[in-house]
Write an enzyme that holds these catalytic residues in place. Structure first.
Site, PDB file in Angstrom:
ATOM      1  N   GLU A 135      11.256   0.266  27.370  1.00  0.00           N
ATOM      2  CA  GLU A 135      10.706   0.622  26.060  1.00  0.00           C
ATOM      3  C   GLU A 135       9.492   1.492  26.308  1.00  0.00           C
ATOM      4  OE1 GLU A 135       8.103   1.174  23.713  1.00  0.00           O
ATOM      5  OE2 GLU A 135       7.673  -0.975  23.603  1.00  0.00           O
ATOM      6  N   GLU A 142       5.287   9.266  25.058  1.00  0.00           N
ATOM      7  CA  GLU A 142       4.946   8.481  26.247  1.00  0.00           C
ATOM      8  C   GLU A 142       5.752   8.904  27.476  1.00  0.00           C
ATOM      9  OE1 GLU A 142       5.056   4.320  25.546  1.00  0.00           O
ATOM     10  OE2 GLU A 142       3.427   4.366  24.095  1.00  0.00           O
TER      11      GLU A 142
END
Length: 737
Positions: free
Chosen positions: A198, A207
């Site tokens: 994740e 990210e």
């Protein structure tokens, strides 16, 4: 000694709610453990220092109690307590979706890699699903294995503690590396069959999802691997919103101001603006101020199970569903966690029907919707108009461009080089365009000028508005701007707008030294008559309110250069406090127990959770109005006063916060009201009713019942606060009475 700089992603360097700071890993002698130095910025001075995060690990402190939250005794604790990890771990909908997908997908032993493992929750889920057991046994290459990859050393240390607490330390192997540093045959025996990960932000890609997946498919995964999640789909919708317009259209909003200052003169609209990117926001908070101009539409689909491309683009027509003005593109993503497409998680706003058939979505801070501002005043449209929509993505972001049915009026603009243009947060743009705020600041400066015409003014912060305003009111005043965040961009900006504002640039100068280093030589042998600030520091918008007291420290540093009757604006600061009901925010940061069957109590103190063992947890910055359900339960009262006419010093205050409304009190909200003049007649509040400032929130260990009785009187909280000017920290304690 050799230094290696670490890049920002994968996820663990992007999770903090404050801007991620650089890390350096040092290669020490064999007798020393590896260490990481992290750059820590002092908000009161703007200076930075390297703090050591030591890789003392598991076995050494296995039997030691979890240390209390303290950034001074253990730097990594302070760093982790300000991140969104706790909020993420309290997201029960997220946790349940991953657990269901992992249980469904991993029904036989296989080799699993978890990239950006955090506390190891997904790794433990994978180990349990494959029934790897809790004992360390020799395994063949055909048996299951789980490797947890976590590059952020403080989180890696915390993960080992969680694994020990759950008897999984010998089952899950931890690698404290970036995933692109892993070598097959050295760090792991062979490529993995399954990727469980994740590494998503509100935009999805920020990210490092794409480069992480690219390297994983190239080096770490078998061909045609199983991935959890399986795919993600980005959706968008065109909206009209006066609030969102204020957050990017400074030129249009400024036209309503009556102060005679133009931050973006006609034709110079590109000189100041928000960055052309997606801005995370809680759009449910402004649902009543949003008009939907189109139906939702799919933008991009990203398949996790195959190698993604670094760049992509798409174009299609979007049909308008009514007449209006398109001010922004709002976007969100849906996550398909399993291959068959039965388990989903969505970050869609509340007006979108839930794709996971769940009627209730718990509020969370770690994932929000995103807003892409359409330049200028937006684009007009009518029902059934076709808008040509273009979207492109690179490795870390998504951008949009719209073409309306009818050609728009094109305004000729100057093209400013990047070093001259100033990008600000949406909230700062809205403040600069707010006519009421500008009127207060203008009146304070005008009154000061009426009392005494200063020969020398120092603008202590990054306020370009103050610099222009002082010059506007006095042609004889020399202005020295500190501009600690803007620096050269600040003087380039002043040069660009001085002529249009009918000001002489010769009277304005940007200092090249820090305030503490100034001498009479720098002030041209003049004493400072006027020392002003909003205060505002570019790039520090996420700081706590009292960390803006940096300007007080600057004022103290040049005390010897102030004239005898120098005026200081603002004149005072009032630290105010209000008891509030904040159920959503409290639930997102309450102490952790069992998460999908795994004990996480070991992380509570380190992550600053609300519980009795962490009675004096951190104050954190939030836009309270965007923090889900909220309600004021008391009047706003002054707990401390800062007198800026004097040098900075430790301050203390005590006050009783009496409940005026019944309810459940979850925390104390703190902010500063800036008294802009010596007569106390002009006050600029940054409280929770003001949308463009963040407040400090001190959540209670346990919620308290607020009771109001006409006969017996109201219950209340006795609150004490102390401010340490050396660190900029504010300690807040309370007693229920």
């Amino acid at each position: 000694m050799i230094f290696f700089f670490r890049r920002r992603f994968p996820k663990t360097l992007a999770k903090p709610s404050v801007p991620a700071l650089p890390l350096i890993r040092t290669a020490m002698s064999s007798s020393d453990s590896n260490r990481v130095f992290q750059l820590k910025v002092d908000p009161m001075t703007g200076t930075s220092e390297w703090v050591v995060i030591d890789d003392r690990d598991a076995a050494a402190d296995e039997n030691e109690p979890t240390p209390p939250h303290s950034s001074s005794c253990c730097p990594e604790l302070g760093l982790l307590a300000t991140t969104s990890y706790l909020d993420m771990l309290n997201d029960s909908r997220r946790n349940r979706a991953f657990r269901e997908a992992i249980d469904k997908s991993l029904q036989k032993p296989c080799r699993v890699i978890d990239i950006g493992a955090g506390t190891g929750l997904l790794s433990m889920m994978a180990a349990r699903a494959m029934d790897l057991g809790k004992e360390s046994v020799a395994r063949s290459s055909n048996e299951g294995s789980v490797t947890a990859v976590e590059s952020y050393l403080p989180m890696g240390k915390l993960m080992r503690r969680v694994l020990r607490q759950n008897g999984m330390e010998s089952v899950v192997r931890v690698l404290n590396k970036r995933s692109d540093e892993i070598e097959i045959g050295v760090d792991v025996k062979s490529q993995a069959d399954v990727l469980v990960s994740e590494i998503l932000d509100s935009e999805l890609l920020g990210e490092g999802l794409i480069p992480t997946l690219q390297h994983a498919h190239d080096k770490l995964l078998v061909e045609n691997p199983l991935t959890i999640p399986w795919r993600a789909t980005v959706y968008g919708q065109l909206v009209e919103s006066r609030y969102l317009l204020k957050c990017h259209d400074l030129s249009g909003c400024e036209a309503e101001a009556q102060d005679g200052v133009r931050l973006v003169p006609s034709g110079m609209e590109g000189l100041i603006g928000v960055k052309a990117q997606q801005h995370p926001m809680h759009l449910n908070a402004i649902r009543n101020e949003i008009k939907l101009v189109s139906e939702p539409f799919k933008i991009f689909e990203f398949e996790f199970w195959k190698r993604p491309e670094s760049n992509g683009k798409t174009s299609f027509n979007v049909k308008a569903i009514g007449s209006g003005q398109m001010h922004a593109v709002v976007s969100w993503w849906d996550l398909q966690l399993d291959k068959e497409g039965s388990i989903f998680y969505s970050t869609a706003p509340g007006w979108i029907a839930s794709s996971d058939n769940s009627c209730v979505r718990n509020w969370c801070e770690h994932w929000r919707q995103c807003v892409w501002f359409i330049p200028g005043r937006g684009l007009s449209c009518h029902a059934s108009d076709n808008i040509r929509f273009h979207a492109v993505h690179d490795a870390t972001s998504i951008s949009y461009f719209l073409e309306p049915d009818q050609p728009q009026i094109v305004v000729e603009k100057h093209n400013f080089p990047p070093q001259d243009s100033i990008t600000l947060s949406p909230e700062r743009i809205a403040i600069y365009g707010d006519s009421q705020w500008r009127a207060c600041i203008s009146k304070a400066i005008e009154n000061a000028m009426r009392r005494r015409k200063p020969s020398l003014c120092v603008v202590a912060d990054d306020s370009i508005f103050l610099a222009l305003l002082v010059a506007h009111f006095s042609e004889a005043t020399t202005i020295l701007a500190v501009f600690p965040g803007l620096r050269k961009r600040g003087i380039n900006y002043l040069r660009a707008v001085a002529g249009t504002n009918v000001l002489s640039i010769n009277r304005m100068e940007v200092l090249k030294k820090r305030t503490a280093q100034l001498t009479l030589l720098d002030t041209h042998h003049k004493l400072i008559d006027l020392f002003v600030a909003e205060p505002f520091y570019c790039g520090h918008e996420g700081m706590l309110p009292w960390q803006n007291l940096r300007f007080w420290k600057e004022r103290t540093a040049i005390d010897s250069l102030l004239s005898e009757k120098a005026l200081i604006l603002p004149a005072k600061g009032l630290l105010k406090i209000c008891a509030m009901s904040l159920p959503d925010l409290w639930n997102s940061r309450h102490s952790l127990g069992s998460i999908e069957g795994f004990d996480h109590s070991a992380v509570n103190s380190t992550l600053g959770a609300c519980d009795e063992a962490n009675a004096y947890g951190p104050c954190l910055p939030f836009f309270v109005w965007q923090s889900g359900e909220h309600k004021e339960l008391s009047e706003a009262v002054v707990v401390m006063e800062f007198d800026f006419s004097k040098c900075i010093s430790p301050c203390n205050g005590k006050v009783d916060v009496k409940f005026t409304k019944s309810g459940i009190c979850h925390g104390l909200v703190l902010w500063i009201d800036w008294v802009m003049d010596a007569e106390d007649s002009i006050v600029v509040s940054s409280g929770p009713r003001q949308r463009f400032w963040k407040q400090g929130v001190r959540l209670l260990p346990n919620p308290v019942a607020a009771e109001v009785h006409k006969s017996a009187g109201s219950s209340h909280l006795s609150v004490e606060a102390s401010f340490d000017p050396s660190s900029g920290e504010l300690l807040v304690t309370h007693v229920i009475t």
